[in-house]
Design an enzyme around this catalytic site. Structure first.
Site, PDB file in Angstrom:
ATOM      1  N   HIS A  12       0.716  -0.981   0.061  1.00 31.42           N
ATOM      2  CA  HIS A  12      -0.152  -0.043   0.108  1.00 31.42           C
ATOM      3  C   HIS A  12       1.101   1.456   0.101  1.00 31.42           C
ATOM      4  O   HIS A  12       0.495   1.741   0.710  1.00 31.42           O
ATOM      5  CB  HIS A  12      -0.957  -0.269   1.495  1.00 31.42           C
ATOM      6  CG  HIS A  12      -0.436   0.090   2.883  1.00 31.42           C
ATOM      7  ND1 HIS A  12      -0.584  -0.455   3.785  1.00 31.42           N
ATOM      8  CD2 HIS A  12       0.735   0.242   2.797  1.00 31.42           C
ATOM      9  CE1 HIS A  12       0.313  -1.053   4.238  1.00 31.42           C
ATOM     10  NE2 HIS A  12       1.048   0.248   4.530  1.00 31.42           N
ATOM     11  N   HIS A  59      -1.475   4.463  10.112  1.00 31.27           N
ATOM     12  CA  HIS A  59       0.326   5.488   9.912  1.00 31.27           C
ATOM     13  C   HIS A  59      -0.400   6.675  10.455  1.00 31.27           C
ATOM     14  O   HIS A  59      -0.358   8.107   9.889  1.00 31.27           O
ATOM     15  CB  HIS A  59      -0.506   5.931   8.522  1.00 31.27           C
ATOM     16  CG  HIS A  59       0.494   4.069   7.471  1.00 31.27           C
ATOM     17  ND1 HIS A  59      -0.858   3.422   7.805  1.00 31.27           N
ATOM     18  CD2 HIS A  59       0.969   3.848   7.268  1.00 31.27           C
ATOM     19  CE1 HIS A  59      -0.038   2.428   6.473  1.00 31.27           C
ATOM     20  NE2 HIS A  59       1.338   3.080   6.564  1.00 31.27           N
ATOM     21  N   HIS A 193      10.679  -3.649   3.492  1.00 34.30           N
ATOM     22  CA  HIS A 193      10.488  -2.438   3.362  1.00 34.30           C
ATOM     23  C   HIS A 193      11.299  -1.427   5.298  1.00 34.30           C
ATOM     24  O   HIS A 193      11.041  -2.200   6.152  1.00 34.30           O
ATOM     25  CB  HIS A 193      10.261  -1.394   2.791  1.00 34.30           C
ATOM     26  CG  HIS A 193       8.830  -1.136   3.319  1.00 34.30           C
ATOM     27  ND1 HIS A 193       8.111  -2.902   3.995  1.00 34.30           N
ATOM     28  CD2 HIS A 193       8.107  -0.228   3.840  1.00 34.30           C
ATOM     29  CE1 HIS A 193       6.370  -1.722   4.098  1.00 34.30           C
ATOM     30  NE2 HIS A 193       7.034  -0.761   4.608  1.00 34.30           N
ATOM     31  N   GLU A 240       4.501  -4.845   8.124  1.00 32.86           N
ATOM     32  CA  GLU A 240       3.192  -4.387   7.995  1.00 32.86           C
ATOM     33  C   GLU A 240       2.422  -6.463   7.533  1.00 32.86           C
ATOM     34  O   GLU A 240       1.337  -6.359   6.961  1.00 32.86           O
ATOM     35  CB  GLU A 240       2.656  -3.830   6.992  1.00 32.86           C
ATOM     36  CG  GLU A 240       3.460  -2.081   7.557  1.00 32.86           C
ATOM     37  CD  GLU A 240       3.691  -1.287   6.358  1.00 32.86           C
ATOM     38  OE1 GLU A 240       3.283  -0.088   6.424  1.00 32.86           O
ATOM     39  OE2 GLU A 240       3.737  -1.650   5.377  1.00 32.86           O
TER      40      GLU A 240
END
Lengths: 285, 119
Positions: A12, A59, A193, A240
């Site tokens: 995302h 977030h 990441h 995530e």
């Protein structure tokens, strides 16, 4: 009874939203990522969900450090996208189903998964982008959303084992929902990441492959690592994958991969898109 | 109070735990406020006053003044919130990555591209 018809798993990365806004789907940098949605678009033509249950992380839009729920379930009649601080164009609002939300909430607490309930919840890029990727250029949606949020911001994070248990309890709730309805699951974020620290830019294709290979048929394999193990293996935002693990749990026991796309890099991220379907489903995609 | 259990050290990787969440409360609260456009404008209009309003610690204030991401993190900043401040400065995640790794932005982007070889 309600039935899970499939699961869409995708990264995302916020920059995907920028690429969509600029129409860069066929740009050489972006095409390898967007092409991963072609089989999903074909599948969605024949598989129209009545409900979409999503697993993602907030977030810093809904939740600040004053109150940080480990697991949060939305129970709103409508979910609006909102400014996350970058002033970007807003994505569509999505209708909710307080009825299914409360059925899931009641089932989860019966199963001793003591979640936070949210009668108001905003949706950020972690949901808006995956929905836009799956159904491009929609102004309205003909399904109802139940969003489940998982804390990936502030440690201690839930263990992968707990995330899988959460998902499995959501599956139990879906299967006991009396309406004859089709339910599509989303898990968003990842894969490997890391945005912060001297190791920023870290990715790990080997660990990502381990996740992608095992998630459909053997999701418990992903629970052999702790949350901090995954931070080390996959980067501080690679965690995530917890959203994917929970979403996989929500699909039930017998699942197979129908399509897979994996591409490095999209922004700072090893990006992946996967469609999973119940083992007995026929897929022409 | 510092947590008493032994901390897991992952090289080059901040673990935003309870200690960091306490230490970084002020700078993260300021960043959280940037979800609203009027607050971003207020910061741009008078950075000193805006930081003072959120009671940033001297360490946090200096890190923000220097636009130094690693220093913001050392002062308790969390990247999910700091990303909103970075947006005000016009910095994307490649800019942040380059700064934190001591690379130029083209070097950092090349490092990202090079990892495709591992597939």
């Amino acid at each position: 009874m309600a039935k899970v018809i499939g699961g869409i798993f995708t990264s995302h990365v916020p920059a995907i939203g920028g690429a969509i806004a600029k129409g860069l789907q066929d740009d050489p940098y972006w095409k390898p990522f967007f092409d991963g949605f072609h089989p999903i678009h074909a599948w969605l033509k024949d598989n129209r969900p009545d409900y979409v249950v999503t697993f993602s992380n907030d977030h810093g839009l809904n939740f600040f450090l004053d109150k940080m729920p480990t697991f949060a379930v939305g129970a709103a009649a409508q979910y609006d996208n909102a400014d996350e601080g970058w002033g970007l164009p807003l994505f569509n609002s999505v209708p909710g189903s307080p009825e299914l939300s409360w059925h899931i909430i009641n089932t989860l607490v019966e199963e001793e998964l003591d979640i936070v309930t949210c009668q108001e919840m905003l949706i950020d890029h972690a949901l808006s982008i995956p929905l836009e990727l799956a159904w491009p250029n929609r102004r309205t949606y003909d399904f109802k959303l139940v969003p489940v949020g998982i804390n990936t911001v502030q440690h201690p994070l839930p263990s992968p084992k707990r995330a899988l248990a959460l998902g499995r309890a959501v599956h139990k709730a879906i299967e006991s929902w009396p309406e004859d309805a089709k339910v599509l699951i989303f898990g968003t974020g990842g894969l490997s990441h890391q945005l912060d620290g001297e190791r920023a830019g870290f990715m790990n294709p080997d660990y990502d492959r381990f996740c992608l290979d095992n998630l459909p048929s053997n999701p418990d394999a992903l629970t052999r690592h702790s949350a901090l193990d995954i931070v080390e293996l996959s980067g501080s935002q690679g965690i995530e994958i917890l959203n994917w693990i929970a979403a996989r749990g929500a699909m039930g026991d017998w699942v197979r991969e129908a399509s897979r796309n994996y591409h490095i890099p999209i922004s700072n991220t090893a990006a992946a898109t996967v469609l999973m379907v119940p083992e007995d489903a026929l897929v022409s995609a | 109070m510092q947590s008493t259990s032994a901390k897991r050290i992952i090289p080059g990787t901040p673990v935003f735990d309870g200690d960091a969440a306490q230490k970084g409360y002020a700078i993260n609260a300021m960043c959280f406020s940037f979800n609203e456009a009027k607050n971003r404008q207020a910061f741009l209009d008078d950075e000193e006053a805006y930081c003072a309003k959120f009671k940033l610690t001297p360490e946090q204030r200096e890190a923000v003044r220097q636009r130094n991401v690693l220093a913001m993190i050392a002062a308790g900043g969390n990247v999910y919130y700091l990303a909103k401040l970075a947006g005000i400065f016009g910095l994307n995640v490649q800019d942040l990555g380059a700064q934190q790794t001591g690379k130029s932005v083209p070097e950092f982007k090349q490092m990202l591209l090079d990892q495709a070889k591992g597939i």
